[in-house]
Design a protein around this motif. Sequence first.
Motif, PDB file in Angstrom:
ATOM      1  N   GLN A  31      46.852  35.921  33.697  1.00 13.44           N
ATOM      2  CA  GLN A  31      46.392  37.158  34.326  1.00 13.44           C
ATOM      3  C   GLN A  31      46.921  37.244  35.753  1.00 13.44           C
ATOM      4  OE1 GLN A  31      42.169  38.015  33.845  1.00 13.44           O
ATOM      5  NE2 GLN A  31      42.191  37.114  31.794  1.00 13.44           N
ATOM      6  N   ARG A  32      46.874  36.139  36.464  1.00 14.68           N
ATOM      7  CA  ARG A  32      47.364  36.140  37.848  1.00 14.68           C
ATOM      8  C   ARG A  32      48.885  36.228  37.905  1.00 14.68           C
ATOM      9  NH1 ARG A  32      42.785  32.209  38.660  1.00 14.68           N
ATOM     10  NH2 ARG A  32      41.232  33.488  39.717  1.00 14.68           N
ATOM     11  N   ARG A  33      49.579  35.570  36.953  1.00 13.21           N
ATOM     12  CA  ARG A  33      51.049  35.611  36.926  1.00 13.21           C
ATOM     13  C   ARG A  33      51.567  37.022  36.698  1.00 13.21           C
ATOM     14  NH1 ARG A  33      54.518  35.932  32.884  1.00 13.21           N
ATOM     15  NH2 ARG A  33      52.951  35.485  31.300  1.00 13.21           N
ATOM     16  N   THR A  34      50.897  37.773  35.821  1.00 17.16           N
ATOM     17  CA  THR A  34      51.370  39.107  35.460  1.00 17.16           C
ATOM     18  C   THR A  34      50.750  40.224  36.299  1.00 17.16           C
ATOM     19  OG1 THR A  34      49.643  39.423  33.794  1.00 17.16           O
ATOM     20  CG2 THR A  34      51.711  38.424  33.052  1.00 17.16           C
ATOM     21  N   GLY A  35      49.576  39.971  36.870  1.00 18.82           N
ATOM     22  CA  GLY A  35      48.849  41.044  37.542  1.00 18.82           C
ATOM     23  C   GLY A  35      48.236  42.000  36.539  1.00 18.82           C
ATOM     24  N   ALA A  36      48.095  41.563  35.293  1.00 20.85           N
ATOM     25  CA  ALA A  36      47.564  42.369  34.191  1.00 20.85           C
ATOM     26  C   ALA A  36      46.453  41.572  33.500  1.00 20.85           C
ATOM     27  CB  ALA A  36      48.691  42.691  33.204  1.00 20.85           C
TER      28      ALA A  36
END
Length: 137
Positions: A31-36
């Motif tokens: 979630q943090r890697r993608t911002g999604a």
Amino acid sequence: MIDARCSCGALSLSLPGPSRLVVACHCLDCQRRTGAPFGVGVFYPADAVTISGTPQQYVRTAASGGKVRNYFCPDCGSTVYWQADNLPGMIGVAIGAIADPDFPPPIRSVFEQSKHGWVEMSGAEHFQQGSVAKRSR
């Protein structure tokens, strides 16, 4: 062949074609890697992938205790691919870097204990933690 690339095109991968090993991951790191609310990756044998450009690397410890190496463009910051200790010899490629709306959907949905309640993953196997414990429906 299929191409995956960052936003600016400085980092790209040449892939052998579609793969059925498409996984949606709901872990907090994805979630943090993608911002999604989740990340979606497709996996290929490393020796079948050609990498062009010079990526920057970020290494983190996964929930499994192994390392995950995220590779991103040093110019635009797009994460294009990763390699995980628990999948030796494989490269995970961000589906968004392929940018093909007809690419096959995920066959697995993992780390659903941190899945946002409004996200639905139809047609995929559902797992709470990685691919260890199958989620009951």
